[in-house]
Every structure is written in structure tokens, then in C-alpha cells.
Design an enzyme around this catalytic site. Structure first.
Site, PDB file in Angstrom:
ATOM      1  N   THR A 167       0.584   0.788   6.600  1.00 56.23           N
ATOM      2  CA  THR A 167       1.323   1.205   7.767  1.00 56.23           C
ATOM      3  C   THR A 167       1.700  -0.015   8.593  1.00 56.23           C
ATOM      4  O   THR A 167       1.040  -1.049   8.521  1.00 56.23           O
ATOM      5  CB  THR A 167       0.502   2.186   8.648  1.00 56.23           C
TER       6      THR A 167
ATOM      7  N   LYS B 162      -6.683  -4.874  -3.098  1.00 57.92           N
ATOM      8  CA  LYS B 162      -7.323  -5.530  -1.947  1.00 57.92           C
ATOM      9  C   LYS B 162      -8.308  -4.573  -1.300  1.00 57.92           C
ATOM     10  O   LYS B 162      -8.038  -3.383  -1.183  1.00 57.92           O
ATOM     11  CB  LYS B 162      -6.253  -5.977  -0.938  1.00 57.92           C
TER      12      LYS B 162
ATOM     13  N   CYS C 250      -1.882  -2.377   7.836  1.00 59.51           N
ATOM     14  CA  CYS C 250      -1.896  -3.316   6.704  1.00 59.51           C
ATOM     15  C   CYS C 250      -0.693  -4.246   6.677  1.00 59.51           C
ATOM     16  O   CYS C 250      -0.813  -5.403   6.254  1.00 59.51           O
ATOM     17  CB  CYS C 250      -2.047  -2.548   5.405  1.00 59.51           C
TER      18      CYS C 250
ATOM     19  N   GLU D 118      -4.618  -0.826  -1.313  1.00 65.27           N
ATOM     20  CA  GLU D 118      -5.926  -0.881  -0.638  1.00 65.27           C
ATOM     21  C   GLU D 118      -6.881   0.058  -1.358  1.00 65.27           C
ATOM     22  O   GLU D 118      -6.523   1.211  -1.638  1.00 65.27           O
ATOM     23  CB  GLU D 118      -5.799  -0.451   0.838  1.00 65.27           C
TER      24      GLU D 118
ATOM     25  N   ASP E 116       0.780  -1.243   0.000  1.00 66.38           N
ATOM     26  CA  ASP E 116       0.000   0.000   0.000  1.00 66.38           C
ATOM     27  C   ASP E 116       0.815   1.299   0.000  1.00 66.38           C
ATOM     28  O   ASP E 116       0.453   2.273   0.685  1.00 66.38           O
ATOM     29  CB  ASP E 116      -0.960   0.020   1.190  1.00 66.38           C
TER      30      ASP E 116
ATOM     31  N   GLN F 281       8.485 -13.425  21.674  1.00 64.05           N
ATOM     32  CA  GLN F 281       8.122 -14.818  21.948  1.00 64.05           C
ATOM     33  C   GLN F 281       8.764 -15.783  20.941  1.00 64.05           C
ATOM     34  O   GLN F 281       8.137 -16.734  20.471  1.00 64.05           O
ATOM     35  CB  GLN F 281       6.593 -15.000  21.934  1.00 64.05           C
TER      36      GLN F 281
ATOM     37  N   LYS G  61      -7.521  -4.614   4.945  1.00 60.60           N
ATOM     38  CA  LYS G  61      -6.192  -4.287   5.462  1.00 60.60           C
ATOM     39  C   LYS G  61      -5.210  -5.408   5.140  1.00 60.60           C
ATOM     40  O   LYS G  61      -4.091  -5.158   4.756  1.00 60.60           O
ATOM     41  CB  LYS G  61      -6.264  -4.041   6.980  1.00 60.60           C
TER      42      LYS G  61
HETATM   43  N1  TIU Z   1      -2.564   0.392   4.277  1.00 62.53           N
HETATM   44  C1  TIU Z   1      -2.988   0.656   5.517  1.00 62.53           C
HETATM   45  O1  TIU Z   1      -2.261   0.485   6.488  1.00 62.53           O
HETATM   46  N2  TIU Z   1      -4.272   1.198   5.658  1.00 62.53           N
HETATM   47  C2  TIU Z   1      -4.645   2.036   6.668  1.00 62.53           C
HETATM   48  O2  TIU Z   1      -5.784   2.456   6.732  1.00 62.53           O
HETATM   49  N3  TIU Z   1      -3.679   2.389   7.569  1.00 62.53           N
HETATM   50  C3  TIU Z   1      -3.781   3.311   8.555  1.00 62.53           C
HETATM   51  O3  TIU Z   1      -2.860   3.402   9.368  1.00 62.53           O
HETATM   52  N4  TIU Z   1      -4.835   4.101   8.602  1.00 62.53           N
END
Ligand code: TIU
Length: 228
Positions: A160, A131, A164, A74, A26, A204, A134
Site C-alpha cells: 500500500t 521480503k 510498503c 511480503e 506486494d 520539500q 514492509k
Molecule cells: N504491502 C504492504 O503494504 N503491507 C501492509 O501490511 N500494508 C497495509 O497497509 N496493511
């Protein structure tokens, strides 16, 4: 089969480049640039710029080594048929999914904002996977593509970290893939979430996978090429 050793936490991992995919999650204008989905949620999008350089490093190394490259995006259909009402309605964003913005409609396929930033544009032949959620496995043909290519290990970068990237690594881990987060090739609107998100993966004994970085990945492939 030739195994390449990658420095990682909680321990080094040996991977076969022929069975490894680089998955860039993304890296879209909607998340990285002003006027897109990320900013509409109230985030400082400049924090994500840090991942671009390391993603370029990982991409260049993967391309050189002939590793399968997959870019995800996304987003939703223009008619929003695949966008869960709960996702559209959530929170109090300045703009909602489907609303018009300076880069086109927010998080809609085919719009400028939905596409990948120029610096990381997919090369011809690379997989671009759209996609709706997430996780990259949710309602996509990712698993089929990985199976067709005999992939067992995923090197993951993108944004992020805790949303995702994390969801995809969790999904991949449950499906039996060995997942490695390339830490510097990932980024979050929340530096604390980035750090702790990576910690969660490698805690872990590597509960979800491994954490390495883009230059170690590139270096491992390079030393592999020199040895060959
Ligand atoms: N690609 C992704 O992480 N989508 C999000 O909406 N991330 C946010 O941190 N908002």
C-alpha cells in the site's frame, strides 16, 4: 547512455532506461482479495483494485523497453521463524499471520494468498523478491540485484502507498537511488493516506523522490522508442 524525460512532481526527471528498474510492490492476493491478510486487518480490500490497471500499463511498457522488472511479496516462512513476534501479535485481526484462511495460511510463502494476483503475474525471467518486512531492502538481496544491474532509478508501484511502497522508497532514497512513485499504480486502504503519502514524497523539493504516473512512464518510454 540515453536519457528519457518523465513528467513528474516536484519536477521532471531524466532517467536512463538501462539503469532503471520497475518495482511492483506486494500486489498479492493477500492484500487485494477477500480472505487474505489485508481483510483480516479490517480493511476494504476493493480499494486496492484501482492499482491493477496502471500496474499493467507500467509493466507492459517496461517489458517492451527491456527494463528490469522486480516484483516483491511480503510474507513469511511456513514455520514463522522470520516473523517478528511483535508483528504477529499486533492488533486484534480476525486472523493472524500463519492462520488458515480461504487462500491458505495468511501471509505465508507458498500459499495461494501469498502469490501475486493473476492480472500481474510475473513473466519468465522477472525477479520475484520475497521480503519479511514492509521495506523491500530489509533482509533481502534487493540491493545486490540492483547493483549487479547498475540500477540508479526505481519506478515504484504497488500496495500500500503509505506502508510498503513508502517504506521501500524511503529505504531506496537513503541508499542513493532516485525513486519515483507511479501514483495511480499505487493504492491504499485509506484514500487520504494514499494522497498524503504521495504528497510527502514530493514535498520539500522531493524529499524522498518524485511522483509521476503509469501512463506518463509508458508514454515516455514509447516516445523514446520512436525517437530511436
Ligand atoms: N504491502 C504492504 O503494504 N503491507 C501492509 O501490511 N500494508 C497495509 O497497509 N496493511
Amino acid at each position: 547512455m540515453s536519457m528519457t524525460r518523465l513528467i513528474a512532481e516536484p519536477e521532471p526527471i531524466a532517467f536512463d532506461p538501462a539503469r532503471t528498474a520497475l518495482v511492483i510492490i506486494d500486489m498479492q492476493r493477500d492484500f487485494l482479495l477477500p480472505g487474505g491478510f489485508g481483510e483480516s486487518l479490517g480493511n476494504d480490500v476493493s480499494l486496492l483494485q484501482a492499482a491493477i490497471g496502471p500496474c499493467r500499463v507500467a509493466l507492459a511498457a517496461a517489458r517492451e523497453a527491456g527494463i528490469l522488472v522486480i516484483h516483491t511479496r511480503e510474507g513469511h516462512r511456513p514455520d514463522l521463524a522470520d516473523a517478528p513476534p511483535a508483528k504477529i501479535a499486533r492488533g486484534a485481526p480476525s486472523k493472524r499471520i500463519g492462520d488458515p484462511g480461504p487462500m491458505g495460511r495468511i501471509l505465508i510463502r507458498g500459499e495461494i494468498g501469498h502469490d501475486i494476483v493473476d492480472e500481474l503475474a510475473p513473466a519468465p525471467g522477472e525477479v520475484v523478491l520475497d521480503k519479511p518486512g514492509k521495506g523491500a531492502f530489509h533482509q533481502t538481496d534487493l540491493e545486490q540485484i540492483l547493483r549487479n544491474n547498475a540500477i540508479d532509478t526505481l519506478m515504484v508501484g504497488g500496495v500500500t502507498t503509505e506502508v510498503c511502497v513508502h517504506t521501500t522508497i524511503r529505504e531506496g532514497n537513503d541508499r542513493g537511488y532516485r525513486c519515483v512513485a507511479l501514483a495511480d499504480a499505487c493504492a491504499s486502504y485509506f484514500p487520504e493516506f494514499h494522497r498524503v503519502g504521495l504528497d510527502m514524497i514530493k514535498a520539500q523539493g522531493g524529499i524522498f523522490g518524485w511522483v509521476s504516473d503509469a501512463s506518463s512512464f509508458a508514454g515516455a518510454l514509447r516516445s523514446d522508442a520512436q525517437a530511436a
